[in-house]
Design a protein around this motif. Sequence first.
Motif, PDB file in Angstrom:
ATOM      1  N   MET A 179      -5.594   8.596  -4.908  1.00  0.00           N
ATOM      2  CA  MET A 179      -4.927   8.674  -3.604  1.00  0.00           C
ATOM      3  C   MET A 179      -5.307   7.490  -2.716  1.00  0.00           C
ATOM      4  O   MET A 179      -4.461   6.934  -1.997  1.00  0.00           O
ATOM      5  CB  MET A 179      -5.299   9.990  -2.917  1.00  0.00           C
ATOM      6  CG  MET A 179      -4.757  11.232  -3.619  1.00  0.00           C
ATOM      7  SD  MET A 179      -2.948  11.187  -3.827  1.00  0.00           S
ATOM      8  CE  MET A 179      -2.446  11.238  -2.119  1.00  0.00           C
ATOM      9  N   GLU A 180      -6.581   7.070  -2.746  1.00  0.00           N
ATOM     10  CA  GLU A 180      -6.990   5.898  -1.964  1.00  0.00           C
ATOM     11  C   GLU A 180      -6.285   4.636  -2.446  1.00  0.00           C
ATOM     12  O   GLU A 180      -5.855   3.798  -1.645  1.00  0.00           O
ATOM     13  CB  GLU A 180      -8.512   5.726  -2.061  1.00  0.00           C
ATOM     14  CG  GLU A 180      -9.293   6.790  -1.324  1.00  0.00           C
ATOM     15  CD  GLU A 180     -10.789   6.625  -1.518  1.00  0.00           C
ATOM     16  OE1 GLU A 180     -11.179   5.664  -2.225  1.00  0.00           O
ATOM     17  OE2 GLU A 180     -11.555   7.446  -0.981  1.00  0.00           O
ATOM     18  N   GLU A 183      -2.705   4.724  -1.133  1.00  0.00           N
ATOM     19  CA  GLU A 183      -2.636   4.366   0.285  1.00  0.00           C
ATOM     20  C   GLU A 183      -2.801   2.866   0.488  1.00  0.00           C
ATOM     21  O   GLU A 183      -2.120   2.255   1.317  1.00  0.00           O
ATOM     22  CB  GLU A 183      -3.722   5.119   1.055  1.00  0.00           C
ATOM     23  CG  GLU A 183      -3.453   6.607   1.186  1.00  0.00           C
ATOM     24  CD  GLU A 183      -4.561   7.305   1.968  1.00  0.00           C
ATOM     25  OE1 GLU A 183      -5.453   6.570   2.472  1.00  0.00           O
ATOM     26  OE2 GLU A 183      -4.538   8.534   2.070  1.00  0.00           O
ATOM     27  N   ARG A 184      -3.723   2.254  -0.269  1.00  0.00           N
ATOM     28  CA  ARG A 184      -3.921   0.813  -0.133  1.00  0.00           C
ATOM     29  C   ARG A 184      -2.663   0.042  -0.524  1.00  0.00           C
ATOM     30  O   ARG A 184      -2.270  -0.924   0.139  1.00  0.00           O
ATOM     31  CB  ARG A 184      -5.096   0.372  -0.998  1.00  0.00           C
ATOM     32  CG  ARG A 184      -5.557  -1.059  -0.748  1.00  0.00           C
ATOM     33  CD  ARG A 184      -6.594  -1.482  -1.771  1.00  0.00           C
ATOM     34  NE  ARG A 184      -6.022  -1.534  -3.099  1.00  0.00           N
ATOM     35  CZ  ARG A 184      -5.279  -2.542  -3.553  1.00  0.00           C
ATOM     36  NH1 ARG A 184      -5.011  -3.578  -2.779  1.00  0.00           N
ATOM     37  NH2 ARG A 184      -4.785  -2.515  -4.784  1.00  0.00           N
ATOM     38  N   GLU A 186       0.444   1.149  -0.380  1.00  0.00           N
ATOM     39  CA  GLU A 186       1.475   1.356   0.641  1.00  0.00           C
ATOM     40  C   GLU A 186       1.219   0.489   1.870  1.00  0.00           C
ATOM     41  O   GLU A 186       2.148  -0.068   2.462  1.00  0.00           O
ATOM     42  CB  GLU A 186       1.511   2.832   1.033  1.00  0.00           C
ATOM     43  CG  GLU A 186       2.067   3.726  -0.079  1.00  0.00           C
ATOM     44  CD  GLU A 186       2.046   5.187   0.318  1.00  0.00           C
ATOM     45  OE1 GLU A 186       1.486   5.488   1.402  1.00  0.00           O
ATOM     46  OE2 GLU A 186       2.578   6.017  -0.445  1.00  0.00           O
ATOM     47  N   LYS A 187      -0.050   0.354   2.274  1.00  0.00           N
ATOM     48  CA  LYS A 187      -0.373  -0.510   3.414  1.00  0.00           C
ATOM     49  C   LYS A 187      -0.033  -1.968   3.107  1.00  0.00           C
ATOM     50  O   LYS A 187       0.457  -2.694   3.975  1.00  0.00           O
ATOM     51  CB  LYS A 187      -1.853  -0.380   3.763  1.00  0.00           C
ATOM     52  CG  LYS A 187      -2.208   0.953   4.410  1.00  0.00           C
ATOM     53  CD  LYS A 187      -3.696   1.003   4.749  1.00  0.00           C
ATOM     54  CE  LYS A 187      -4.051   2.330   5.397  1.00  0.00           C
ATOM     55  NZ  LYS A 187      -5.509   2.409   5.717  1.00  0.00           N
TER      56      LYS A 187
END
Length: 645
Positions: A179-180, A183-184, A186-187
């Motif tokens: 999940m981390e 998120e990275r 997507e950023k």
Amino acid sequence: ELKAEITRTLTADNPHLPRDIVRFSFTERAYMLVDDMDQTIIHFTLNGYLIHKDSDEGRRQSIRSSTEAGSFIEEAPVEASAEATEEAETKDEEPTVEAEAAEEGEREKAAEAAKAAEAEEPLPPKQPEKKLANQFNFIERGSATYHYPLREKGLQTDPAPIETFSDNVNQWCIYDAYMEELERMEKAKEKEKAKPVAVKKEETHTGRKLSYVEPPHVESLSKVAKAAKIAERMVNLNTFDDIAQDFKYFEDASDEFRGQQGTLLPLWKFQSEKTKNLAVTAISWNQKYTDLFAVGYGSYDFMKQGHGMLLVYTLKNPSFPEYSFSSESGIMCLDFHSEHSHLLAVGFYNGNVAIYNLKKPNSQPSYKSSAKSGKHTEPVWQVKWQKDDMDNNSNFFSVSSDGRIVSWTLVKNELVHMDVIKLSADGTTMQGPEGLQLQMLGSGTSFDFHKKIDYLFLVGTEEGKIYKCSKSYSNQFLDVFEAHHMPVDSVSWNPFHVKVFISCSSDWTVKIWDHTIKTPLFVYDLSTAVGDVAWSSYSSTVFAAVTIDGQAHVFDLNINKFEPLCTQLVVTRKKNKTTHVQFNPVHPVIVVGDERGLITCLKLSPNLRKKPREKKGQEMKKGPEVEIAKMEKLLSMMREPGSKE
């Protein structure tokens, strides 16, 4: 060294095995030398948990799983299947013809009994098949347990087995890591979307649309990227091993039969897909890392101006550049700093100057001029670094067609400019409004600073004149040389002798001057326009020039003062011109650029880099002293009245 034969024998013995081991022999009642040592080396072992499906244990497990899956079927078929499996096991153990026949008979009987049972009693409705859990998938195994641990700080309501709890914790850790990472990613996508859209330029006369997209920002080179770069260099060195051997060891033995003539041996060729339609406009070697050189790409045609490229190549990797930068305007000149080897000064066709820092992998320059900070109004034809000022600030000079010679200083985070001198064209006045006489400025095309005297420098112009200037006088020239009839393409001081400089022009000539004399010492007509000329770094009398017909000429005044020792075709394609040439600071090679964006590296043969012989009875002189003496001897011969030279 290349002809030396080295014999190496490969054996199956372990080189790290201990030698001369003795053990006590009870039969011999003495210590005996152990000869038969085990040479086996185990590099990797792994205890597996997989079982072959055709083994006994594999069959038992498959029978057990099939019986659990078919528990809803009647007992009779189950017993029949169990008997069939047992018979299959006995069949594997004793594969005889009689056993096979008996087995077929029993199967027929079981099938008839099953049909009779179906005829007597109706079959119960089929229940949905139960999905079997994969025993080797730890995720499903963890989710199939009866006790689920809570994720709030490791609290747990129901006591669960230790093994189940640890499995679930490991699963949650893996899930969190995924999940981390998501998120990275997507950023990173959001940052790319937030960047300004690349500027698109259209060419109306050709109907083509060209879009120039800036390369993405790279934060830093990771360890993997560094290792990949080293691996790429190793692969390239293996691929071009024969060229590397020629570069290091090859000496043309045929020079002994050529007399004074020499040759140029082609080595590597440097070309990139991004620069196919661009011309080589500048070349500069790095003084600290002598295998590294920068190449500027642009266009000399006024009607074909577009984007530019800056590539930094190394002799260790000829297939791909070490650094790559793109620019909106074509690059016309560049220069490496002699002390700070990571700083690269660049001049553009639109009049801007910039500084690239190779330590920072940004696609944009670290410093760049603008209209507010005093940029040139015409193309910048040459830039040169100078020694740091009294405050230890780096500074460089630039010359442009607008007639200004500007000093640029790096103060904190900006470029501060100062006009050193403005070139004035003599006799070119223009009638202005109300009878005013307007003075026209000259157009600078090249310049060079003296190697020993810091304040002294030369400037070549489009009118063919060469001005000797000083940093201390901004309104007047120290001297003016009526050098050429067409623009001066290059002017350069001799790296050894303090009085000699060389110039070349499109009027087909190369001239060597003494700055204390108004007339040239040597004049060479090469029968076509000369693109560039450069002094060698190892001799005061050797220089090279390239012409627009694709040839390279190498001279040595100490051997032949009238003709080149080597004239060789470098560019073979039609409608292609050589534009620039530069000597390597250490190695006996030159690089030549052309209008198609190709860089060719050539090695000088022994006749082109001869050193003067030492006479008996004379004291041993150092390298620079010998070169100065050679040039001084030539100058004295030219100054003698009535000299045939």
